[in-house]
Scaffold this motif. Sequence first.
Motif, mmCIF file in Angstrom:
data_model
loop_
_atom_site.group_PDB
_atom_site.id
_atom_site.type_symbol
_atom_site.label_atom_id
_atom_site.label_comp_id
_atom_site.label_asym_id
_atom_site.label_seq_id
_atom_site.Cartn_x
_atom_site.Cartn_y
_atom_site.Cartn_z
ATOM 1 N N ASN A 193 14.189 -8.743 -13.330
ATOM 2 C CA ASN A 193 13.027 -9.539 -13.741
ATOM 3 C C ASN A 193 11.840 -9.245 -12.854
ATOM 4 O O ASN A 193 10.783 -9.834 -13.005
ATOM 5 C CB ASN A 193 13.341 -11.031 -13.616
ATOM 6 N N LEU A 194 12.045 -8.376 -11.892
ATOM 7 C CA LEU A 194 11.024 -8.143 -10.869
ATOM 8 C C LEU A 194 10.237 -6.859 -11.128
ATOM 9 O O LEU A 194 10.653 -6.007 -11.909
ATOM 10 C CB LEU A 194 11.693 -8.085 -9.500
ATOM 11 N N ASN A 195 9.109 -6.764 -10.459
ATOM 12 C CA ASN A 195 8.268 -5.573 -10.497
ATOM 13 C C ASN A 195 8.009 -5.129 -9.074
ATOM 14 O O ASN A 195 7.831 -5.971 -8.186
ATOM 15 C CB ASN A 195 6.919 -5.909 -11.131
ATOM 16 N N LEU A 196 7.978 -3.820 -8.864
ATOM 17 C CA LEU A 196 7.727 -3.305 -7.520
ATOM 18 C C LEU A 196 6.591 -2.295 -7.583
ATOM 19 O O LEU A 196 6.664 -1.299 -8.300
ATOM 20 C CB LEU A 196 8.984 -2.644 -6.954
ATOM 21 N N GLN A 197 5.541 -2.594 -6.839
ATOM 22 C CA GLN A 197 4.347 -1.747 -6.888
ATOM 23 C C GLN A 197 3.862 -1.414 -5.483
ATOM 24 O O GLN A 197 3.868 -2.261 -4.594
ATOM 25 C CB GLN A 197 3.232 -2.493 -7.634
ATOM 26 N N ALA A 198 3.438 -0.166 -5.301
ATOM 27 C CA ALA A 198 2.887 0.258 -4.015
ATOM 28 C C ALA A 198 1.498 -0.347 -3.840
ATOM 29 O O ALA A 198 0.661 -0.257 -4.727
ATOM 30 C CB ALA A 198 2.809 1.775 -3.955
ATOM 31 N N VAL A 199 1.270 -0.955 -2.687
ATOM 32 C CA VAL A 199 -0.047 -1.506 -2.377
ATOM 33 C C VAL A 199 -0.852 -0.447 -1.621
ATOM 34 O O VAL A 199 -2.070 -0.423 -1.665
ATOM 35 C CB VAL A 199 0.098 -2.793 -1.536
ATOM 36 N N GLU A 200 -0.138 0.433 -0.936
ATOM 37 C CA GLU A 200 -0.738 1.608 -0.290
ATOM 38 C C GLU A 200 0.109 2.816 -0.679
ATOM 39 O O GLU A 200 1.186 2.658 -1.232
ATOM 40 C CB GLU A 200 -0.636 1.500 1.241
ATOM 41 N N ASP A 201 -0.352 4.021 -0.349
ATOM 42 C CA ASP A 201 0.506 5.197 -0.495
ATOM 43 C C ASP A 201 1.755 4.961 0.350
ATOM 44 O O ASP A 201 1.663 4.476 1.468
ATOM 45 C CB ASP A 201 -0.216 6.450 0.023
ATOM 46 N N CYS A 202 2.903 5.300 -0.212
ATOM 47 C CA CYS A 202 4.161 4.993 0.475
ATOM 48 C C CYS A 202 5.085 6.205 0.570
ATOM 49 O O CYS A 202 5.137 7.017 -0.354
ATOM 50 C CB CYS A 202 4.941 3.924 -0.286
ATOM 51 N N ASP A 203 5.828 6.266 1.672
ATOM 52 C CA ASP A 203 6.972 7.179 1.774
ATOM 53 C C ASP A 203 8.231 6.338 1.745
ATOM 54 O O ASP A 203 8.389 5.426 2.561
ATOM 55 C CB ASP A 203 6.955 7.936 3.120
ATOM 56 N N LEU A 204 9.134 6.673 0.835
ATOM 57 C CA LEU A 204 10.375 5.916 0.714
ATOM 58 C C LEU A 204 11.571 6.834 0.831
ATOM 59 O O LEU A 204 11.476 8.034 0.533
ATOM 60 C CB LEU A 204 10.437 5.222 -0.657
#
Lengths: 193, 193
Positions: free
Chosen positions: A93-104
Amino acid sequence: MDTSRLLTELQSKANFPDADFPAFLDLFEPLTLKKKQHLYRSGEVIRHVCFVVRGCLRHYYANEEGIERIIFFAEENWWVGDIVSFLERKPTNLNLQAVEDCDLLVIDRNNFDHALKNFPGFLEYYQKGTQKTYTKLQEQVGQSLSDTAETRYLRLLKERPALLQRIPQHYIATYLGITPESLSRLRKKLACE
Amino acid sequence: MDTSRLLTELQSKANFPDADFPAFLDLFEPLTLKKKQHLYRSGEVIRHVCFVVRGCLRHYYANEEGIERIIFFAEENWWVGDIVSFLERKPTNLNLQAVEDCDLLVIDRNNFDHALKNFPGFLEYYQKGTQKTYTKLQEQVGQSLSDTAETRYLRLLKERPALLQRIPQHYIATYLGITPESLSRLRKKLACE
DNA sequence: AAAAAGCATTGACCTAGGTCAAGAAATTAC
DNA sequence: GTAATTTCTTGACCTAGGTCAATGCTTTTT
């Protein structure tokens, strides 16, 4: 990508031998996200769990009327993903969004199982982390019910001062459960006092 | 005390053989609580986790100013206890009080570990339950931030109608994060519509 | 059965935070 | 470097829910 952060994080909370790390790291894929990019949205089945090497993301619900409720911000050294969707193969039910450029660093379900089975240090780390998150959530429920926006803002300022420097203010408002306008006024009031 | 409830509950969510039950049940102690009695208070280290056979309890935070925030009501077939305090031997921040006379089955740390190791059906049950609780908490955080008291009340009415029949209204108010007066007015308004 | 305690309701009034709308600043894109 | 977005601030006004205080209604207790 500075993968050594993951080792440092594991060793800060559990007993994880240096020698195990290369094989452990092999279970992950590096992934970069541009600012505003989504890693997943409500309705998808989560296949990966991520470790944040660099950057910041927001994890949020979005209801029918388009109102967003951020439940947490993941910064460096945090894990993020919907563990229930991940483990039970149910749509999230969730959403995941980058707020800055990300390394994962992302790990899929098979590799995650493998890691828990074969790296006791990781199992220890995982179990401790799960418990801590659980307690945090419980506290958050209590606080969001009865504390004022001001109390919640001051607590956030104290607990995660660096976060407020990097996140747009309207996201902070959504996290606190108030409107951007109210947060703006609240900050003005606090600045005068 | 009707201990068969525990078996029924285990079998409803996991694969737990009838034959294992007597030995499993031996790990528990029966305990009865009178209405208003506390099982523990903030500051204590929790040594037991409880299964509710009969009755209803409230699990709540109490802050310095004496304001109480109920985070959940445990009814028949629920487990209750502060799992983090229990597992990590830390003082809890929570309070647990019987709202009605209760029959509980309590298990201490050693027996709990033993149960997880020796009864695979219980391990399965435990893991599923933990995940579910975790999701519920996450949802609760999102909801308590942005939903109105009315929305939260109507949701509770829909999800746990029987609870509203057995719990004094002022506790429900505390659970919803509003005052008893506001809940009274809200109910009046809903009755007229 | 009377007294006491605990609960629910109601009224008068107050306040934190919401809504809508308009600009000002700051970023980002071209 | 200018245009186009985003983000932040401010004002006017509104509403959900809080606070305090009074009044009955139920349960308990004795």
